[in-house]
Write a protein that holds these residues in place. Structure first.
Motif, PDB file in Angstrom:
ATOM      1  N   GLY A  82      45.638  50.345  40.039  1.00  0.00           N
ATOM      2  CA  GLY A  82      44.647  50.026  39.023  1.00  0.00           C
ATOM      3  C   GLY A  82      44.186  48.575  39.083  1.00  0.00           C
ATOM      4  N   ALA A  83      42.964  48.351  38.585  1.00  0.00           N
ATOM      5  CA  ALA A  83      42.374  47.017  38.615  1.00  0.00           C
ATOM      6  C   ALA A  83      43.173  46.018  37.796  1.00  0.00           C
ATOM      7  N   GLY A  84      43.707  46.473  36.652  1.00  0.00           N
ATOM      8  CA  GLY A  84      44.485  45.576  35.800  1.00  0.00           C
ATOM      9  C   GLY A  84      45.739  45.070  36.491  1.00  0.00           C
ATOM     10  N   LYS A  85      46.420  45.956  37.199  1.00  0.00           N
ATOM     11  CA  LYS A  85      47.633  45.574  37.918  1.00  0.00           C
ATOM     12  C   LYS A  85      47.313  44.586  39.034  1.00  0.00           C
ATOM     13  N   SER A  86      46.176  44.774  39.695  1.00  0.00           N
ATOM     14  CA  SER A  86      45.767  43.848  40.760  1.00  0.00           C
ATOM     15  C   SER A  86      45.555  42.448  40.201  1.00  0.00           C
ATOM     16  N   VAL A  87      44.869  42.362  39.070  1.00  0.00           N
ATOM     17  CA  VAL A  87      44.613  41.058  38.461  1.00  0.00           C
ATOM     18  C   VAL A  87      45.914  40.410  37.989  1.00  0.00           C
ATOM     19  N   VAL A  88      46.776  41.194  37.376  1.00  0.00           N
ATOM     20  CA  VAL A  88      48.060  40.662  36.892  1.00  0.00           C
ATOM     21  C   VAL A  88      48.899  40.123  38.043  1.00  0.00           C
ATOM     22  N   ASP A  89      48.950  40.857  39.153  1.00  0.00           N
ATOM     23  CA  ASP A  89      49.716  40.377  40.308  1.00  0.00           C
ATOM     24  C   ASP A  89      49.117  39.083  40.854  1.00  0.00           C
ATOM     25  N   GLY A  90      47.791  38.991  40.823  1.00  0.00           N
ATOM     26  CA  GLY A  90      47.141  37.749  41.233  1.00  0.00           C
ATOM     27  C   GLY A  90      47.492  36.600  40.303  1.00  0.00           C
ATOM     28  N   TYR A  91      47.489  36.870  39.006  1.00  0.00           N
ATOM     29  CA  TYR A  91      47.873  35.862  38.016  1.00  0.00           C
ATOM     30  C   TYR A  91      49.299  35.370  38.265  1.00  0.00           C
ATOM     31  N   LYS A  92      50.192  36.305  38.550  1.00  0.00           N
ATOM     32  CA  LYS A  92      51.596  35.937  38.760  1.00  0.00           C
ATOM     33  C   LYS A  92      51.749  35.028  39.980  1.00  0.00           C
ATOM     34  N   MET A  93      51.031  35.333  41.054  1.00  0.00           N
ATOM     35  CA  MET A  93      51.094  34.479  42.241  1.00  0.00           C
ATOM     36  C   MET A  93      50.537  33.092  41.936  1.00  0.00           C
ATOM     37  N   ALA A  94      49.473  33.043  41.141  1.00  0.00           N
ATOM     38  CA  ALA A  94      48.873  31.759  40.779  1.00  0.00           C
ATOM     39  C   ALA A  94      49.816  30.933  39.913  1.00  0.00           C
TER      40      ALA A  94
END
Length: 331
Positions: A82-94
């Protein structure tokens, strides 16, 4: 309206933004045709680019490998999450890389990178913790948006205003957004909705913890690509999430973290209004069937319904005032 118009000089913004660690999250699902153009357009002042491939079935993984930008950090989901999970994983890496501000730009090249300073400046000036694009405020800004898409987005805006408590915001489905590290560290990223409704869910969570959110006027940019969102199905799927999020926000913001009597107004309205409407419907059915009904029942039904509506409006008014008081103290 808390919608900002900014006129920024490129040379000024470049030197200013280089003082900050700015990350860009690019969620990508089957974006082989447009992902390369998206990445190439990201400004040089951005420190890191986090591409999250949500188990694409086309050539998106090959496109990512072919990109030579040294700022790129990529992650691939082995199953579509899902798109939300993709964004959250990106946030976590950032957050792990200590980024000061994190911007989300979809991989479909619909988000104009030249507009990024408009999202960054309110956060840098400490006037907002989270900024998002708004394509609905003017006819020119929403140029290229279809009529049905505009109607669906407007309806979602209304539902999200009630659910999130950000009554001045519009265009909640605009994914072009920037978040401060403070905002991302405050909310529980693991609890964010994983479907496209993650944008609405993030707003709910930000409001519960008192984060300042600002709309920024950013024109729509559409090419040959078509949105995969079917708004009639989308609203039916997201509406229950918004209601659950609304209940959680009221409990967290006005019961656990502080207290406000609007809780009682909301609770009473949620009981009286449905009961009044059901009672009115029952009376109408009895009238149609020519059954005997006490002459006092219609008056009672109208009284219960109007009382429920009045309490709901009072609760919404107090909710609006709560945010206005917060903004007047912080901005």
């Amino acid at each position: 309206m808390k919608a900002k118009h900014l006129d920024l000089k490129e040379e000024h913004t470049f030197s200013l933004f280089k003082r900050y660690n700015i990350g860009v999250v690019v969620p990508a699902y089957n974006e082989e045709a447009l992902l390369g153009a998206t990445i190439m357009g990201i400004p040089e002042y951005v420190s890191r680019i986090y591409i999250v491939d949500d188990c694409s079935s086309d050539r998106t993984p090959e496109v990512i490998k072919s990109l030579k930008d040294s700022r790129i950090v990529s992650l691939r989901h082995e199953v579509n999450m899902g798109a939300g999970k993709s964004v959250v994983d990106g946030y976590k890496m950032a957050l792990k890389d200590k980024m000061d501000i994190v911007v989300v730009m979809d991989g479909d090249n619909q988000m104009d990178p030249s507009q990024m300073p408009r999202l960054l400046m309110p956060i840098i000036e400490d006037k907002a913790d989270y900024t998002k694009g708004n394509r609905l405020i003017t006819r020119k800004a929403r140029e290229g948006m279809s009529t049905w898409r505009f109607i669906g987005n407007t309806l979602l805006s209304l539902l999200t205003k009630i659910g999130s408590g950000y009554w001045d915001l519009m265009d909640p489905q605009n994914g072009y957004a920037a978040a401060s590290r403070k905002a991302l560290e405050t909310i529980d990223l693991d609890s964010v909705y994983t479907y496209y409704g993650y944008l609405n869910d993030i707003l709910i969570k930000l409001n519960a913890y008192g984060m300042r959110v600002t709309d920024v006027v950013i024109p729509a940019r559409y090419g040959n690509e078509k949105s995969s969102i079917k708004y009639h199905k989308y609203i039916l799927k997201v509406a229950p999430m918004l209601f659950k999020g609304f209940i959680w926000r009221i409990k967290t913001k006005y019961v656990l973290l502080s207290f406000h009597p609007l809780v009682f107004f909301y609770l009473a309205s949620m009981i009286l209004l449905p009961c009044g409407l059901l009672f009115d419907f029952w009376i109408l059915v009895q009238k149609v069937m020519r059954n005997s009904v006490s002459p006092n029942y219609p008056l009672l039904g109208v009284f219960i319904t109007l009382m429920g509506m009045q309490l709901l409006l009072f609760a919404m008014f107090f909710d609006m005032q709560s945010d206005k008081i917060k903004y007047s103290k912080t901005v």
